[in-house]
Scaffold this motif. Structure first.
Motif, PDB file in Angstrom:
ATOM      1  N   LEU A 191       0.858  -1.183   0.000  1.00 36.13           N
ATOM      2  CA  LEU A 191       0.000   0.000   0.000  1.00 36.13           C
ATOM      3  C   LEU A 191       0.892   1.230   0.000  1.00 36.13           C
ATOM      4  O   LEU A 191       2.038   1.197   0.451  1.00 36.13           O
ATOM      5  N   ARG A 192       0.350   2.311  -0.538  1.00 40.15           N
ATOM      6  CA  ARG A 192       1.148   3.522  -0.604  1.00 40.15           C
ATOM      7  C   ARG A 192       0.243   4.730  -0.393  1.00 40.15           C
ATOM      8  O   ARG A 192      -0.888   4.772  -0.890  1.00 40.15           O
ATOM      9  N   VAL A 193       0.703   5.682   0.374  1.00 35.09           N
ATOM     10  CA  VAL A 193      -0.053   6.914   0.600  1.00 35.09           C
ATOM     11  C   VAL A 193       0.863   8.106   0.377  1.00 35.09           C
ATOM     12  O   VAL A 193       2.009   8.111   0.801  1.00 35.09           O
ATOM     13  N   GLU A 194       0.327   9.089  -0.319  1.00 34.43           N
ATOM     14  CA  GLU A 194       1.077  10.304  -0.571  1.00 34.43           C
ATOM     15  C   GLU A 194       0.248  11.461  -0.047  1.00 34.43           C
ATOM     16  O   GLU A 194      -0.934  11.570  -0.363  1.00 34.43           O
ATOM     17  N   VAL A 195       0.842  12.298   0.784  1.00 39.54           N
ATOM     18  CA  VAL A 195       0.116  13.420   1.361  1.00 39.54           C
ATOM     19  C   VAL A 195       0.842  14.704   1.003  1.00 39.54           C
ATOM     20  O   VAL A 195       2.022  14.856   1.289  1.00 39.54           O
ATOM     21  N   GLY A 196       0.120  15.611   0.321  1.00 42.80           N
ATOM     22  CA  GLY A 196       0.704  16.910  -0.006  1.00 42.80           C
ATOM     23  C   GLY A 196       0.419  17.883   1.117  1.00 42.80           C
ATOM     24  O   GLY A 196      -0.722  18.054   1.522  1.00 42.80           O
ATOM     25  N   LEU A 197       1.475  18.505   1.661  1.00 45.35           N
ATOM     26  CA  LEU A 197       1.295  19.472   2.741  1.00 45.35           C
ATOM     27  C   LEU A 197       1.533  20.868   2.192  1.00 45.35           C
ATOM     28  O   LEU A 197       2.468  21.075   1.418  1.00 45.35           O
ATOM     29  N   ALA A 198       0.688  21.818   2.577  1.00 41.79           N
ATOM     30  CA  ALA A 198       0.851  23.188   2.086  1.00 41.79           C
ATOM     31  C   ALA A 198       0.737  24.153   3.249  1.00 41.79           C
ATOM     32  O   ALA A 198       0.182  23.838   4.297  1.00 41.79           O
ATOM     33  N   GLU A 199       1.278  25.340   3.057  1.00 40.05           N
ATOM     34  CA  GLU A 199       1.114  26.424   4.032  1.00 40.05           C
ATOM     35  C   GLU A 199      -0.218  27.105   3.733  1.00 40.05           C
ATOM     36  O   GLU A 199      -0.544  27.324   2.568  1.00 40.05           O
ATOM     37  N   PRO A 200      -0.974  27.475   4.773  1.00 36.00           N
ATOM     38  CA  PRO A 200      -2.204  28.204   4.509  1.00 36.00           C
ATOM     39  C   PRO A 200      -1.879  29.501   3.761  1.00 36.00           C
ATOM     40  O   PRO A 200      -1.023  30.258   4.200  1.00 36.00           O
ATOM     41  N   GLY A 201      -2.543  29.704   2.624  1.00 38.38           N
ATOM     42  CA  GLY A 201      -2.249  30.880   1.823  1.00 38.38           C
ATOM     43  C   GLY A 201      -3.126  32.052   2.224  1.00 38.38           C
ATOM     44  O   GLY A 201      -3.902  31.979   3.172  1.00 38.38           O
ATOM     45  N   ALA A 202      -3.027  33.164   1.505  1.00 39.91           N
ATOM     46  CA  ALA A 202      -3.838  34.345   1.798  1.00 39.91           C
ATOM     47  C   ALA A 202      -5.318  34.020   1.573  1.00 39.91           C
ATOM     48  O   ALA A 202      -6.179  34.425   2.345  1.00 39.91           O
ATOM     49  N   ALA A 203      -5.591  33.299   0.508  1.00 40.11           N
ATOM     50  CA  ALA A 203      -6.970  32.939   0.202  1.00 40.11           C
ATOM     51  C   ALA A 203      -7.315  31.607   0.825  1.00 40.11           C
ATOM     52  O   ALA A 203      -7.592  30.630   0.158  1.00 40.11           O
ATOM     53  N   GLY A 204      -7.268  31.535   2.159  1.00 34.04           N
ATOM     54  CA  GLY A 204      -7.533  30.290   2.864  1.00 34.04           C
ATOM     55  C   GLY A 204      -9.009  29.951   2.824  1.00 34.04           C
ATOM     56  O   GLY A 204      -9.813  30.664   2.242  1.00 34.04           O
ATOM     57  N   GLY A 205      -9.355  28.867   3.502  1.00 38.35           N
ATOM     58  CA  GLY A 205     -10.756  28.477   3.588  1.00 38.35           C
ATOM     59  C   GLY A 205     -11.204  27.709   2.379  1.00 38.35           C
ATOM     60  O   GLY A 205     -10.415  27.378   1.498  1.00 38.35           O
ATOM     61  N   ALA A 206     -12.488  27.467   2.335  1.00 33.36           N
ATOM     62  CA  ALA A 206     -13.028  26.595   1.307  1.00 33.36           C
ATOM     63  C   ALA A 206     -12.951  27.216  -0.075  1.00 33.36           C
ATOM     64  O   ALA A 206     -12.972  26.511  -1.077  1.00 33.36           O
ATOM     65  N   GLU A 207     -12.837  28.554  -0.128  1.00 29.91           N
ATOM     66  CA  GLU A 207     -12.793  29.221  -1.442  1.00 29.91           C
ATOM     67  C   GLU A 207     -11.515  28.856  -2.185  1.00 29.91           C
ATOM     68  O   GLU A 207     -11.470  28.857  -3.406  1.00 29.91           O
ATOM     69  N   ALA A 208     -10.458  28.578  -1.408  1.00 29.88           N
ATOM     70  CA  ALA A 208      -9.181  28.271  -2.049  1.00 29.88           C
ATOM     71  C   ALA A 208      -9.161  26.813  -2.510  1.00 29.88           C
ATOM     72  O   ALA A 208      -8.232  26.083  -2.257  1.00 29.88           O
ATOM     73  N   ALA A 209     -10.239  26.420  -3.146  1.00 31.86           N
ATOM     74  CA  ALA A 209     -10.371  25.021  -3.518  1.00 31.86           C
ATOM     75  C   ALA A 209      -9.536  24.654  -4.733  1.00 31.86           C
ATOM     76  O   ALA A 209      -9.322  23.489  -5.003  1.00 31.86           O
ATOM     77  N   ALA A 210      -9.073  25.651  -5.454  1.00 33.98           N
ATOM     78  CA  ALA A 210      -8.288  25.364  -6.647  1.00 33.98           C
ATOM     79  C   ALA A 210      -7.049  24.570  -6.265  1.00 33.98           C
ATOM     80  O   ALA A 210      -6.409  24.869  -5.274  1.00 33.98           O
ATOM     81  N   PRO A 211      -6.737  23.529  -7.041  1.00 32.41           N
ATOM     82  CA  PRO A 211      -5.572  22.724  -6.714  1.00 32.41           C
ATOM     83  C   PRO A 211      -4.327  23.607  -6.617  1.00 32.41           C
ATOM     84  O   PRO A 211      -4.115  24.475  -7.466  1.00 32.41           O
ATOM     85  N   ARG A 212      -3.597  23.416  -5.563  1.00 32.22           N
ATOM     86  CA  ARG A 212      -2.372  24.189  -5.409  1.00 32.22           C
ATOM     87  C   ARG A 212      -1.214  23.208  -5.321  1.00 32.22           C
ATOM     88  O   ARG A 212      -1.396  22.043  -5.005  1.00 32.22           O
ATOM     89  N   SER A 213      -0.037  23.702  -5.575  1.00 32.26           N
ATOM     90  CA  SER A 213       1.103  22.804  -5.476  1.00 32.26           C
ATOM     91  C   SER A 213       1.478  22.675  -4.004  1.00 32.26           C
ATOM     92  O   SER A 213       1.442  23.634  -3.248  1.00 32.26           O
ATOM     93  N   ALA A 214       1.780  21.444  -3.584  1.00 32.38           N
ATOM     94  CA  ALA A 214       2.121  21.191  -2.195  1.00 32.38           C
ATOM     95  C   ALA A 214       3.525  21.694  -1.907  1.00 32.38           C
ATOM     96  O   ALA A 214       4.400  21.670  -2.771  1.00 32.38           O
ATOM     97  N   ALA A 215       3.727  22.169  -0.656  1.00 32.42           N
ATOM     98  CA  ALA A 215       5.057  22.611  -0.255  1.00 32.42           C
ATOM     99  C   ALA A 215       5.957  21.396  -0.013  1.00 32.42           C
ATOM    100  O   ALA A 215       7.127  21.400  -0.352  1.00 32.42           O
TER     101      ALA A 215
END
Lengths: 378, 201
Positions: free
Chosen positions: A68-92
């Motif tokens: 089994l394999r799991v990959e988790v992308g972690l990101a810093e909360p951006g300026a446009a946080g919350g549910a509105e920032a739903a656009a895929p972002r690149s993980a840090a």
């Protein structure tokens, strides 16, 4: 940090699954067996290093697969946080964990191998509530001691080192108990008993202090959640070395050598500590209903999670199937809790547990029906 | 896989601390490639060190004679013994030029789990020396590990009657901050101990 993306392979009954997540509250909705818990499982496997409800990774590997394999992308909360920032972002950072059926494990950070999940505990500490998991309340004291340890370690940076020293002295004395045939030689026991007394009292003292600082927040959390007077619910630290000084501790150890040798085990010391949840003088393990125990457990998890919110790294809260357990008022209050900060992943079979306003301010991930041919839960 | 002779060298090398089978193989192949003039000095050095080097009769330091250089140096304070776990520790303390007394090498530290009891260490010899040499001070410089601490406590008990008789003092080096270090970067344990052991200015 928060999880922006989870991609998993061969976990429980999902052979492939990828979800995009947002900072703040994420509601994972789907039929039984759709893979809601599987998403939480994936986060736990990578960030904590263990599955949610078991210590054996093979229990959560898809039955007919050998890895089994799991990959988790972690990101810093951006300026446009919350549910509105739903656009895929690149993980840090991309955190990944892969396990094979032969027991091989590979943890990586951006592809570079990691010893253990320690790095993630610093970046994104995880607290989990699963209603089936009443082990913290009903199970062996070991789990409650671990809970105490995590409270004490946050309070006293010296605590983990001292606990390790205590454990080492304990193993040395236990080994002497097991191996000394014939007479027990005082001179061999005394140094280890002196070190046990020294470090044991430090461990017990730090645990007591950490708990003293936690009783208030815990009662407050329980009160806020239930709107019941929380003063009747008490967290009590039990140790068999309470009130002792080093000299008494050493004398008691010396006196118990013969008895300890019979049982090949040291009986005095904070390795036998326990943490009790008491209500009106009674242990909740014995007298409370399942529902009451679950609420108390939820308050324990939330109170600790809230303390982490004040720390350097905002915690991730995983709530598995908690909504069906709570009445409507408690649901409202729980959702309000999660708004205090950090990222929360909550699973549910029914979006009606949430108000329109709550749904609007959250990211809803619809996992749909269960994949065909899956008989497992989650 | 290898010829018996080669395999024997691999086996012997892999018994060394920090050398696994892979490294042992690599070292073996390296040695095989060397000319006899380049390889044999290692063999000779090994033989010589085992024939010539032994433990000091008095303090168990490494020496090529009955007594080590330090024990033979009468200019050193004969009434002071610094107790260490291994001969290498003497070199560290000598480098400080802060100590002018004698040493006593225990040969390890108490650890029942590793099969090291008091009889495996030169502890009885230490008590004999304190009695025979009329030692005034014993500095217990075992490592600040649990095994080292337990050994220190054991020594204190063993020598307690000399202390009670007023003929001996037992001390332990203070744990402190590294020179040139920054307080900000000191770990809590070291800083805590340094504060507990603070002295007058």
């Amino acid at each position: 940090m928060f999880i922006s993306r989870i991609k998993l392979t061969n976990l429980r009954c999902r052979h492939e699954l990828e979800v995009e997540l947002a900072d703040g509250l994420n509601i994972l909705v789907g039929a039984n067996g759709a893979g809601k818990t599987t998403v939480l499982e994936a986060a736990s496997l990578v960030l904590v290093g263990t599955p949610l409800r078991t210590t054996n990774v093979k229990d959560v590997m898809s039955r007919d697969r050998d890895h089994l394999r799991v990959e988790v992308g972690l990101a810093e909360p951006g300026a446009a946080g919350g549910a509105e920032a739903a656009a895929p972002r690149s993980a840090a950072i991309v955190a990944a964990a892969a396990y094979s059926r032969d027991g091989e494990r590979r943890l990586t950070a951006d592809g570079a191998p990691l010893e253990d999940a320690g790095r993630w505990k610093e970046l994104l500490p995880v607290r989990t509530f699963a209603p089936d998991d009443l082990r913290l309340i009903k199970g062996s004291p070991r789990r409650r001691r671990e809970y105490l340890d995590s409270l004490a370690a946050r309070r006293s940076p010296e605590y983990p080192g001292t606990l390790r020293r205590y454990d080492e002295a304990l193993s040395q004395r236990n080994f002497l108990l097991r191996t000394s045939r014939g007479g027990l030689r005082d001179a061999e026991f005394e140094p280890w008993e002196a070190l046990l007394a020294q470090t044991g009292l430090l461990v017990a003292g730090w645990r007591a202090a950490a708990l003293a600082g936690f009783v208030g927040p815990f009662q407050r959390t329980h009160e806020e959640l239930t709107h019941e007077a929380g003063d009747s619910l008490r967290l009590v630290y039990r140790t068999n070395v309470s009130g002792m000084d080093e000299a008494t501790y050493r004398t008691r150890l010396a006196e118990s050598r013969q008895a300890d040798r019979q049982r090949t085990y040291t009986h005095l010391g904070p390795h036998r500590d326990d943490l009790r949840l008491m209500r009106a003088g009674l242990d909740m393990r014995d007298c409370a209903s399942q529902g009451e125990q679950r609420t108390a457990l939820l308050a324990l998890v939330l109170a600790e999670w809230e303390q982490l919110l004040d720390g350097p790294a905002k915690p991730l809260l995983l709530l598995d199937d908690v909504m069906s357990e709570l009445d409507i008022d408690r649901r409202r209050r729980l959702v309000a809790f999660t708004r205090r900060g950090g990222q929360t992943l909550v699973t549910t079979t029914d979006l009606r547990y949430f108000s329109d306003e709550e749904l609007e301010r959250s990211r809803v991930v619809d996992l749909g029906p269960a994949p065909a041919g899956c008989g497992c839960d989650g | 896989m290898f010829s018996p002779t080669v395999q024997k060298l691999v086996d012997e090398l892999s018994k060394l601390p920090g050398i696994g089978p892979k490294t042992a193989q690599r070292l073996t192949f390296h040695l095989l490639k060397l000319s006899p003039e380049d390889a044999l000095p290692l063999a000779h050095a090994l033989i010589e060190v085992k024939e010539v080097v032994r433990f000091c009769d008095r303090c168990f330091n490494l020496t090529e004679q009955d007594l080590c250089d330090i024990c033979r140096d009468l200019g050193r304070d004969q009434a002071s013994i610094c107790v260490v776990e291994e001969p290498g520790d003497i070199i560290s303390i000598e480098r400080t030029h802060e100590y002018r007394g004698l040493y006593h090498v225990l040969g390890g530290a108490l650890s029942p789990l590793d099969g090291v009891g008091p009889e495996k260490l030169h502890l009885a010899e230490l008590a004999d020396r304190v009695r025979d040499e009329e030692t005034r001070e014993v500095i217990v410089a075992t490592n600040p590990t649990m095994a080292g601490e337990a050994t220190a406590l054991y020594i204190v008990e063993e020598l307690r009657h000399f202390v009670n008789a007023g003929t001996l003092r037992i001390t332990r080096p203070a744990a402190g901050l590294p020179m040139g270090g920054d307080l900000e970067y000191a770990d809590e344990v070291t800083l805590g101990r340094a504060l507990a052991g603070r002295r007058e200015l």
